[in-house]
Design a protein around this motif. Structure first.
Motif: not given
Lengths: 188, 115
Positions: B1-9, B39-40, B43-44, B46
């Protein structure tokens, strides 16, 4: 995880405001806010070096972008928007988004690194032997200035090229050319 | 879900690059794409509850391997941030030149870009 999600949602709100507002200066300030939020996010992701770098770079970005827009007339884009084109664009971006989400199936799950799934990845080797081989307690320092030093060299070369290019673009025309043109005009 | 937020950005930046007609807005959108990608990538690498990859007092290399976040994406993103700064300098220089030449930031009015 929830903290990172909150930070990311704030970033998304800042990005939307930055893109949709009509005032250029406020849009630049919003981008600055996104950058500083990313700096905070890096701190919580265990990357203090990145947070420091992002802070410095963000301040420089703000100064450079404000230099581009200060003392300029406010450009108001008056062209009518084609509804069809806009719809197609949004649809394409959504398709990209959905295709990207499919890619995440191959990523390690959130909170796990590649090190957990495989033995002897480069990262774990760097972590295990970095301090004794390079003498740096910070593994990031060992990576950038030790194992991957050519990377840093290339980075410096790229920044040098960018500055040289910017100077070449912003350079005023030489006075000599102006004089030559004037003398040509006199001769005619 | 956090990955998806990066993708939204990243998707917001992509939308800005394609739709906006102001050159400075396009530059800003490219900067937003860069932020999302950085950020993506971090995050990978993290690890939940992981510490920074710095050998602190009383830690051995083995505990660092077991507890630290992945240092490799961080080192690469550090390079990427600086290169993004170089790109931004170049793009802003081109923007200033375009404004001097055309008197506007609107790309629909720059119609004299012929060879």
């Amino acid at each position: 995880m929830s903290l990172l999600a909150v930070l990311l949602v704030l970033m998304i709100i800042g990005a939307i405001i930055a893109i949709e507002t009509t005032n250029l200066l406020s849009s630049i300030v919003c981008v600055g806010a996104v950058g500083f939020l990313i700096s905070i996010a890096f701190l919580f992701m265990g990357a203090p070096d990145l947070a420091i770098t992002q802070l410095v770079v963000e301040a420089l970005c703000l100064i450079i972008l404000i230099r581009a827009t200060i003392n300029r007339d406010l450009t108001s884009v008056t062209g009518d928007r084609e509804f069809f084109g806009l719809t197609v664009t949004v649809a394409m971006v959504l398709v990209c988004l959905i295709a990207g989400v499919k890619v995440f199936e191959d990523f390690p799950a959130f909170g796990q690194t590649v090190m957990d799934r495989m033995a002897d990845t480069p990262s774990s080797v760097y972590l295990a032997h970095g301090t004794e081989q390079t003498g740096a307690r910070n593994v990031i320092t060992a990576l950038i200035l030790g194992y991957r030093n050519y990377d840093a060299l290339g980075q410096v070369a790229v920044i040098f090229c960018a500055v040289i290019g910017a100077l070449a673009i912003l350079r005023r025309p030489a006075k000599k050319d102006q004089k030559a043109k004037d003398s040509e005009a006199d001769a005619v | 879900m956090v990955y998806a937020l990066c993708l939204v950005l990243i998707a917001i930046g992509l939308y800005g690059v394609v739709v906006k007609k102001n050159v400075v807005k396009i530059v800003i959108s490219l900067a937003i794409i860069e932020y999302g990608i950085n950020v993506l990538l971090v995050l990978i690498g993290y690890r939940s509850g992981g510490c920074a990859p710095i050998l602190q007092q009383g830690m051995t290399a083995a505990t660092l391997v077991a507890n630290s976040v992945d240092p490799l994406p961080q080192a690469l993103v550090l390079t990427a941030i600086m290169i993004n700064l170089g790109m931004l300098i170049l793009m802003v220089a081109i923007c200033i030149r375009l404004y001097e030449r055309y008197g506007t930031f609107d790309i629909t009015e720059m119609r004299r870009l012929k060879g």
